[in-house]
Write an enzyme that holds these catalytic residues in place. Sequence first.
Site, PDB file in Angstrom:
ATOM      1  N   MET A 192       0.852  -1.193   0.000  1.00  0.00           N
ATOM      2  CA  MET A 192       0.000   0.000   0.000  1.00  0.00           C
ATOM      3  C   MET A 192       0.888   1.243   0.000  1.00  0.00           C
ATOM      4  O   MET A 192       0.456   2.324   0.421  1.00  0.00           O
ATOM      5  CB  MET A 192      -0.934  -0.016   1.211  1.00  0.00           C
ATOM      6  CG  MET A 192      -1.878  -1.221   1.177  1.00  0.00           C
ATOM      7  SD  MET A 192      -3.437  -0.981   2.060  1.00  0.00           S
ATOM      8  CE  MET A 192      -2.853  -0.715   3.701  1.00  0.00           C
TER       9      MET A 192
ATOM     10  N   ALA B 201       4.090   3.856   0.983  1.00  0.00           N
ATOM     11  CA  ALA B 201       4.797   4.287   2.197  1.00  0.00           C
ATOM     12  C   ALA B 201       5.901   3.269   2.496  1.00  0.00           C
ATOM     13  O   ALA B 201       6.027   2.760   3.616  1.00  0.00           O
ATOM     14  CB  ALA B 201       3.843   4.457   3.378  1.00  0.00           C
TER      15      ALA B 201
ATOM     16  N   GLY C 128      11.224  -2.715   5.562  1.00  0.00           N
ATOM     17  CA  GLY C 128      10.521  -4.012   5.541  1.00  0.00           C
ATOM     18  C   GLY C 128      10.078  -4.350   4.120  1.00  0.00           C
ATOM     19  O   GLY C 128      10.274  -5.479   3.639  1.00  0.00           O
ATOM     20  N   HIS C 129       9.486  -3.357   3.418  1.00  0.00           N
ATOM     21  CA  HIS C 129       9.082  -3.601   2.025  1.00  0.00           C
ATOM     22  C   HIS C 129      10.308  -3.896   1.164  1.00  0.00           C
ATOM     23  O   HIS C 129      10.262  -4.734   0.267  1.00  0.00           O
ATOM     24  CB  HIS C 129       8.377  -2.367   1.453  1.00  0.00           C
ATOM     25  CG  HIS C 129       7.082  -2.031   2.114  1.00  0.00           C
ATOM     26  ND1 HIS C 129       6.919  -0.938   2.928  1.00  0.00           N
ATOM     27  CD2 HIS C 129       5.872  -2.657   2.081  1.00  0.00           C
ATOM     28  CE1 HIS C 129       5.675  -0.889   3.356  1.00  0.00           C
ATOM     29  NE2 HIS C 129       5.019  -1.924   2.876  1.00  0.00           N
TER      30      HIS C 129
ATOM     31  N   GLY D 281       4.828 -10.013   3.803  1.00  0.00           N
ATOM     32  CA  GLY D 281       5.569  -9.971   5.061  1.00  0.00           C
ATOM     33  C   GLY D 281       4.947 -10.871   6.120  1.00  0.00           C
ATOM     34  O   GLY D 281       3.723 -10.955   6.239  1.00  0.00           O
TER      35      GLY D 281
ATOM     36  N   ASP E 196       2.399  -9.424   9.023  1.00  0.00           N
ATOM     37  CA  ASP E 196       0.949  -9.596   8.951  1.00  0.00           C
ATOM     38  C   ASP E 196       0.678 -11.098   8.849  1.00  0.00           C
ATOM     39  O   ASP E 196       0.299 -11.607   7.790  1.00  0.00           O
ATOM     40  CB  ASP E 196       0.392  -8.834   7.751  1.00  0.00           C
ATOM     41  CG  ASP E 196       0.557  -7.334   7.926  1.00  0.00           C
ATOM     42  OD1 ASP E 196      -0.062  -6.771   8.832  1.00  0.00           O
ATOM     43  OD2 ASP E 196       1.347  -6.731   7.176  1.00  0.00           O
TER      44      ASP E 196
ATOM     45  N   GLN F 191      -2.811 -12.297   7.823  1.00  0.00           N
ATOM     46  CA  GLN F 191      -3.016 -11.964   6.404  1.00  0.00           C
ATOM     47  C   GLN F 191      -2.316 -13.008   5.525  1.00  0.00           C
ATOM     48  O   GLN F 191      -2.893 -13.531   4.563  1.00  0.00           O
ATOM     49  CB  GLN F 191      -2.451 -10.569   6.125  1.00  0.00           C
ATOM     50  CG  GLN F 191      -2.272 -10.239   4.651  1.00  0.00           C
ATOM     51  CD  GLN F 191      -1.881  -8.798   4.419  1.00  0.00           C
ATOM     52  OE1 GLN F 191      -2.712  -7.915   4.555  1.00  0.00           O
ATOM     53  NE2 GLN F 191      -0.652  -8.530   4.031  1.00  0.00           N
TER      54      GLN F 191
HETATM   55  O1  PAF Z   1      -0.123  -5.748   3.571  1.00  0.00           O
HETATM   56  C1  PAF Z   1      -0.539  -4.834   2.829  1.00  0.00           C
HETATM   57  O2  PAF Z   1       0.142  -3.840   2.588  1.00  0.00           O
HETATM   58  C2  PAF Z   1      -1.927  -4.968   2.222  1.00  0.00           C
HETATM   59  O3  PAF Z   1      -2.800  -5.596   3.092  1.00  0.00           O
HETATM   60  C3  PAF Z   1      -1.922  -5.655   0.842  1.00  0.00           C
HETATM   61  C4  PAF Z   1      -1.500  -7.119   0.951  1.00  0.00           C
HETATM   62  C5  PAF Z   1      -1.010  -4.926  -0.107  1.00  0.00           C
HETATM   63  C6  PAF Z   1      -3.341  -5.648   0.254  1.00  0.00           C
HETATM   64  O4  PAF Z   1      -3.827  -4.362   0.129  1.00  0.00           O
END
Ligand code: PAF
Length: 287
Positions: free
Chosen positions: A29, A31, A35-36, A146, A149, A152
């Site tokens: 999303m 930002a 970590g990304h 990651g 989460d 998720q």
């Molecule tokens: O983890 C996130 O940034 C969001 O939940 C994702 C997986 C990009 C879905 O919008």
Amino acid sequence: MTPVIAKTREELAAVRSGVRGTLALVPTMGALHEGHRSLIRRAREAAGTVAVSIFVNPLQFGPGEDLDRYPRTFAADLEACAAEGVDIVFAPTPEVMYPRAPMVTIEPGAMGRIVEGETRPGHFAGMLTVVAKLLNLVRPDVAVFGEKDAQQLAMIRRMVADLDVPVEIIGSPTVRELDGLALSSRNRYLAEDERRTALALSRALRAGADAAGDGPSAVTRAARRVLDEAAAAEPPLELDYLVLVDPSTFTEVAGDHTGPAVLAVAGRVGATHLIDNVPLELGKESR
Ligand code: PAF
């Protein structure tokens, strides 16, 4: 190298048709933080071409959540992608992603209503729906998410298995600040004193992990002690949950459980919702 930017479905389809060999997608999303960047590096190990999607998905935010103030830092995100050698950035607008209000969405089932799903009703349906759409639009061979989460990730793995989505899902370990705070785009909301209180989350997980050899109730007791202190701090931590769960179903483990488990915690400091977790091997000293 500057990535190719696709903002529409047509632009994405054109870039996608030029990809030869394997493609890895890192859905985000925006930002983007370290970590990304570690997810991007993991994606690079897995495939010849790396795509990053940047889309703040309105469908996964509940009423009163931070959709409007969620950080949008596209220029800096592009720089981070360029520095990591990302090949493709897919950055659709909400109108491109949702040309009409979706009537059919992904129903996450029981796992979507427990733990984080109980705190954020509708969140996992919105998240799975956008992930399914991104996988269909980008058609990657692998997608990297990651472990921070953890629920998720478990739900995405389950969706892909249950719906036979032809993609390999890779989980990548949580990246932390030196003081233990798990990196999150939401950390930038925290004032200095709030950040100090937020450190209790990772401290509690470490205390839990240190008790992994003594069984489930010792783990949660050790973590709870730290969280109770933080609840009395100023500003206080308002605990949403502390659970010790099976990593693939997110149901709580039995009192005599041994083997893999996840200790997951979430709470609010001020207006900021933070989550964290640690994978454990119960019955053994942990990492
Ligand atoms: O983890 C996130 O940034 C969001 O939940 C994702 C997986 C990009 C879905 O919008």
